[in-house]
Each structure stands twice: as C-alpha cells, then as structure tokens.
Design a protein around this motif. Structure first.
Motif, PDB file in Angstrom:
ATOM      1  N   GLN A  48      20.198  14.214   0.394  1.00 47.17           N
ATOM      2  CA  GLN A  48      21.236  13.608  -0.210  1.00 47.17           C
ATOM      3  C   GLN A  48      21.955  12.699   0.926  1.00 47.17           C
ATOM      4  N   GLY A  49      22.389  11.563   0.640  1.00 45.03           N
ATOM      5  CA  GLY A  49      22.857  10.688   1.470  1.00 45.03           C
ATOM      6  C   GLY A  49      22.295   9.952   2.574  1.00 45.03           C
ATOM      7  N   GLU A  50      20.942  10.431   2.714  1.00 41.13           N
ATOM      8  CA  GLU A  50      20.154   9.846   3.922  1.00 41.13           C
ATOM      9  C   GLU A  50      19.304   8.901   3.431  1.00 41.13           C
ATOM     10  N   THR A  51      19.012   8.198   4.604  1.00 39.27           N
ATOM     11  CA  THR A  51      17.869   6.967   4.425  1.00 39.27           C
ATOM     12  C   THR A  51      16.724   7.435   5.592  1.00 39.27           C
ATOM     13  N   SER A  52      15.373   7.166   5.043  1.00 39.21           N
ATOM     14  CA  SER A  52      14.338   7.271   6.021  1.00 39.21           C
ATOM     15  C   SER A  52      14.515   6.026   7.069  1.00 39.21           C
ATOM     16  N   HIS A  53      13.779   6.235   8.071  1.00 42.26           N
ATOM     17  CA  HIS A  53      13.964   4.893   9.131  1.00 42.26           C
ATOM     18  C   HIS A  53      13.065   3.919   8.691  1.00 42.26           C
ATOM     19  N   ARG A  54      13.530   2.744   8.995  1.00 42.39           N
ATOM     20  CA  ARG A  54      12.536   1.655   8.865  1.00 42.39           C
ATOM     21  C   ARG A  54      11.408   1.594   9.420  1.00 42.39           C
ATOM     22  N   HIS A  55      10.083   1.464   8.840  1.00 48.87           N
ATOM     23  CA  HIS A  55       8.916   1.727   9.576  1.00 48.87           C
ATOM     24  C   HIS A  55       7.832   0.863   8.666  1.00 48.87           C
ATOM     25  N   THR A  56       6.820   0.449   9.346  1.00 46.40           N
ATOM     26  CA  THR A  56       5.583  -0.008   8.937  1.00 46.40           C
ATOM     27  C   THR A  56       4.510   0.964   8.838  1.00 46.40           C
ATOM     28  N   LEU A  57       3.500   0.594   8.188  1.00 46.59           N
ATOM     29  CA  LEU A  57       2.203   1.375   8.173  1.00 46.59           C
ATOM     30  C   LEU A  57       1.135   0.194   8.166  1.00 46.59           C
ATOM     31  N   LYS A  58       0.241   0.568   8.947  1.00 47.29           N
ATOM     32  CA  LYS A  58      -1.200  -0.331   9.171  1.00 47.29           C
ATOM     33  C   LYS A  58      -1.695  -0.597   7.562  1.00 47.29           C
ATOM     34  N   HIS A  59      -1.833   0.440   6.962  1.00 44.56           N
ATOM     35  CA  HIS A  59      -2.517   0.394   5.685  1.00 44.56           C
ATOM     36  C   HIS A  59      -1.638   0.655   4.433  1.00 44.56           C
ATOM     37  N   ALA A  60      -1.925   0.482   3.068  1.00 45.05           N
ATOM     38  CA  ALA A  60      -1.144   0.493   1.999  1.00 45.05           C
ATOM     39  C   ALA A  60      -0.829   2.185   1.612  1.00 45.05           C
ATOM     40  N   GLU A  61       0.138   2.051   1.347  1.00 43.45           N
ATOM     41  CA  GLU A  61       0.858   3.446   0.637  1.00 43.45           C
ATOM     42  C   GLU A  61       1.476   3.490  -0.775  1.00 43.45           C
ATOM     43  N   VAL A  62       1.316   4.439  -1.356  1.00 42.44           N
ATOM     44  CA  VAL A  62       2.037   4.572  -2.733  1.00 42.44           C
ATOM     45  C   VAL A  62       2.994   5.844  -2.423  1.00 42.44           C
ATOM     46  N   TYR A  63       4.182   5.592  -3.221  1.00 40.10           N
ATOM     47  CA  TYR A  63       5.219   6.737  -3.327  1.00 40.10           C
ATOM     48  C   TYR A  63       5.155   6.806  -4.829  1.00 40.10           C
ATOM     49  N   TYR A  64       5.031   8.274  -5.154  1.00 43.07           N
ATOM     50  CA  TYR A  64       5.398   8.676  -6.558  1.00 43.07           C
ATOM     51  C   TYR A  64       6.756   9.561  -6.711  1.00 43.07           C
ATOM     52  N   ILE A  65       7.604   9.004  -7.200  1.00 39.55           N
ATOM     53  CA  ILE A  65       8.935   9.741  -7.425  1.00 39.55           C
ATOM     54  C   ILE A  65       8.823  11.024  -8.264  1.00 39.55           C
ATOM     55  N   LEU A  66       9.213  12.196  -7.807  1.00 39.22           N
ATOM     56  CA  LEU A  66       9.288  13.359  -8.577  1.00 39.22           C
ATOM     57  C   LEU A  66      10.612  13.636  -9.058  1.00 39.22           C
ATOM     58  N   GLU A  67      11.583  13.518  -7.884  1.00 41.16           N
ATOM     59  CA  GLU A  67      13.027  14.343  -8.381  1.00 41.16           C
ATOM     60  C   GLU A  67      14.080  13.213  -7.494  1.00 41.16           C
ATOM     61  N   GLY A  68      15.011  13.272  -8.152  1.00 43.23           N
ATOM     62  CA  GLY A  68      16.315  12.473  -7.410  1.00 43.23           C
ATOM     63  C   GLY A  68      16.125  11.019  -7.797  1.00 43.23           C
TER      64      GLY A  68
END
Length: 119
Positions: free
Chosen positions: A44-64
C-alpha cells in the motif's frame, strides 16, 4: 504432475522493488515452455521502480488498485485486467488502493535478471 503452492515459493525483493515469488520458470523446473510466471506484491502506498525488460511482459491484476505506467501513458488498473507491456517499454506500477496490490507477471521468454534494467 507439477503443482506449485504460492506459500512454498520463496519471496524476494526484485530489482523493481516488488515482492516476487516465482511460481514457474523453465530454468528451475522440468517444464516445456519458454515463459516464466511470478506472483508480485506492491505494498500500500508504494510504487515499483521504473524499469525496462528486453522482452514482452503481461501483468494480470488479482487484488487491489493501482496505476500502471508504460512509457508516457498511465491508467488505473483493477482486478481481472491483463496489461500487455511491450519489450523495452519503461514501466512501473503504483499501488493507490487501501490494501496490497497483487498481480501475476508473465514474461516470455522467461525473465532473467540480465534482461532487466532498473532506471
């Protein structure tokens, strides 16, 4: 048959500062696929650090509830949504809810530390 229990997967803080538990990774299990699957938590209240990945990624939101930032765009995200993140995109996610933001991360080919750059 391979079944992994989330609670038995060791938690660690990733380079982007999210708490991850790797569920499936072809370098660590006898599986015949190229992607990796991890469970992520942004407190709660946090942010992940800005970053890049060489390949594609998918996030699937479960909660929040969160705000997903990809390059110069941002949008509120909620449970049940899948977010496609293109290769080399600058990304981060901010938890704007009252509870932990929980989501799955799918990376293809499988996530490797050397493919990620924290900004």
């Amino acid at each position: 048959m391979l079944i992994k229990d989330l609670q038995n997967c060791k938690a660690f803080v990733a380079g982007d500062n999210a708490v991850l538990r790797e569920l499936l990774h072809p370098d660590k299990e006898e599986v015949k696929f190229r992607y990796s699957l991890a469970h992520a938590v942004v407190k709660q209240g946090e942010t992940s650090h800005r970053h890049t990945l060489k390949h594609a990624e998918v996030y699937y939101i479960l909660e929040g509830k969160g705000i997903m930032y990809i390059d110069h765009e941002s949008v509120e995200v909620r449970p049940g949504q899948a977010i496609y993140i293109p290769p080399h995109a600058i990304q981060c996610i901010r938890n704007v809810g009252q509870d932990d933001l929980k989501f799955l991360c799918i990376v293809e080919p499988a996530w490797r530390q050397e493919d990620e750059k924290v900004l």
